[in-house]
Design an enzyme around this catalytic site. Structure first.
Site, PDB file in Angstrom:
ATOM      1  CG  ASP A  42       3.884  -7.778   2.154  1.00 22.81           C
ATOM      2  OD1 ASP A  42       4.648  -7.474   2.875  1.00 22.81           O
ATOM      3  OD2 ASP A  42       3.015  -7.054   1.623  1.00 22.81           O
ATOM      4  CD  GLU A 198       2.333  -4.130   9.892  1.00 26.20           C
ATOM      5  OE1 GLU A 198       1.513  -3.170  10.367  1.00 26.20           O
ATOM      6  OE2 GLU A 198       2.791  -3.995   8.714  1.00 26.20           O
TER       7      GLU A 198
END
Length: 514
Positions: A42, A198
């Site tokens: 991430d 997302e």
């Protein structure tokens, strides 16, 4: 995806600093992907002046949200951690099964007017905005009062702060406006929809806003652009896990060029971050080069030449009064159950509550490194009490622990235990019966080979001749029942009773597998 072997340097790189298990900077002006061949998922990367900063997910590990620094996007070092301790849920203290696969993830990093900001949403809690004038800390935070999935912080040219949020089970992208202090939501508006989107990130260039989204269902990434943050947005498919990754964005260089960063699911080592050249075609960013478009290169020229080799720390002599930045606890630690001061030059792990590794407090971990690494510790077992289980090994979906176990009669034995995390809870497999020990000083070794996705644990009484114990065990990344992280090295010491002793560790060394 990439070739190359740890420790092998091209001509002209002689005299360069040795690597631990992987070296991206090849010493000839090129680098191999990924720059960090370990679990740094991430990613969000920004530039401030001539410095690059990279923040990454850490889930329930403490301290959390690792922040790295680089001068060239290739050679990175750990600068700090944003979160010193996880607060607000008893699971962070390993209650009710703990917070594995939860905690903090998908942080967003930005800088404005001399202040660094990190937006993150701890699972089940309100979104937080951390801020610090110095990226080394201290960091303070405010809560926004809403739980926004994968928040993407963005400052427009006029200083206005926004957060974009989208959850992949829906794909509706909502833009939240924040007040000037970045501490309160003042408005919100749905600005785009893309099925499965997302992990949003927003970048502005030449009057265009670029919105990047991960599409987990197909392990791909999209890029959208608009003249206004509120749309309308035009969307195109970008790269995916077969060509480089599925979650990332862009970072600009001091000369105005852009590079892309993107996360790739990479097996047992976890999720790595690739760095890619980017070129522009008709106002759209294209990963790779004009000669090989839409693909993250395995090898490429360094974005900024001339900077020396650096890497995050791994080996540790435990000579400092503070733990090295490479170390994290599996959850919030019990600070009275460990010490670097009681025996200077040694790490003392005092037996913490727990009846097996998965539910034990104070397991100390650091990332495994691909393609393969050998972790080795020297331990003094003099302080082991009956009931203690203290040792070294792997931590993940399958956790292998080569441990000194205190016996009821006061003697000590060596055991090999494998804990498998399942939907029904952890399952413990004791691979070998207790091997009696007379030596007080032991060498414990953990070999992780991410090419075969197997690990071997072994011990020695002289530091020269090592004996494998319990066969090999699998290295597995599993987001459903595991830690949601790549397999980690783990030092542990626990006892289900109340009269535990301690294990002393005289340093940790990480080297490439032979």
């Amino acid at each position: 995806m990439v070739g190359g072997c740890a420790g092998q340097l091209p001509a002209g790189a002689a005299g360069a600093a040795p690597t631990q298990a992987w070296r991206s900077d090849q010493g000839d002006g090129t680098y191999l992907n990924p720059p960090l061949n370990a679990d740094y998922p991430d990613p969000d990367i920004i530039r401030v002046g001539e410095d690059f900063y990279f923040v990454s997910t850490t889930f329930a590990n403490v301290p959390g949200l690792t922040l790295l620094h680089s001068k060239d996007l290739v050679n990175w070092d750990i600068l700090s951690h944003v979160v010193n301790r996880l607060e607000g849920r008893p699971q962070y203290d390993l209650a009710d099964g703990g917070a594995y696969r939860a905690g903090v993830y998908a942080p967003s990093l930005r800088h404005r007017d001399g202040t660094f900001y990190v937006a993150v949403t701890p699972v089940g809690q309100s979104t937080r905005i951390y801020q610090a004038r110095d990226p080394r800390g201290p960091w303070t935070f405010v809560e926004l009062g809403q739980e926004l999935f994968d928040p993407a912080l963005f400052f427009d040219d006029d200083g206005t702060a926004y957060l974009a949020s989208a959850i992949g089970s829906d794909g509706t992208i909502t833009l939240y406006t924040l007040d000037r202090t970045v501490s309160r939501i003042s408005g919100s508006r749905v600005v785009h929809y893309y099925q499965g989107a997302e992990g949003s990130k927003i970048v502005k260039r030449d009057g265009w806003y670029y919105l990047f989204n991960s599409i987990p269902r197909r392990l791909g990434m999209t890029v959208s652009r608009a003249r206004s943050l509120f749309g309308p947005w035009e969307t195109r498919a970008s790269i995916d896990d077969t060509t480089g990754g599925h979650q990332g964005a862009l970072v600009d260089l001091p000369n105005g060029d852009y590079y892309g960063f993107v996360m790739l699911d990479a097996g047992a080592k976890g999720r790595v971050t690739n760095i890619s050249p980017v070129f522009w075609r008709d106002g759209w960013p294209i990963w790779g080069t004009p000669e090989a478009p839409d693909r993250v290169p395995a090898r490429a020229p360094k974005p900024i030449p001339g900077h020396p080799f650096r890497e995050p720390p791994a080996s540790d002599t435990f000579a400092s009064r503070t733990l090295g930045l490479q170390w994290q606890w599996n959850h919030n630690p019990l600070n009275d159950r460990w010490s670097l001061a009681e025996r200077p030059g040694w790490l003392r792990l005092k037996a913490a509550p727990g009846d097996q590794l998965w539910s034990a407090r104070n397991t100390l971990v650091q990332k495994g490194q691909a393609p393969g690494g050998r972790g080795e510790v020297v331990v003094d077992a003099t302080g082991i009490n009956p009931g203690d289980v203290c040792g070294f090994g792997t931590f993940g979906k399958f956790s292998g622990q080569l441990a000194v176990a205190g016996q009821p009669d006061g003697s000590r034995a060596l055991t090999m235990r494998v804990t498998e995390a399942t939907e029904r809870g952890p399952v413990v497999d004791t691979r070998v019966a207790a091997l009696p020990l007379t030596a007080e000083r032991l060498w414990l070794r953990t070999d992780m080979d991410f090419r075969t996705e197997r690990a071997t644990l072994s011990y020695s009484v002289d530091g020269q001749r090592f004996t494998p114990v319990g066969g090999t065990l699998p290295l597995v990344y599993d987001w459903r029942t595991g830690t949601f992280q790549g397999v980690q090295f783990a030092l542990s010491c626990y006892n289900p009773g109340a009269s535990g002793g301690h294990l002393d560790i005289d340093g940790f060394t990480l080297t490439p597998l032979p």
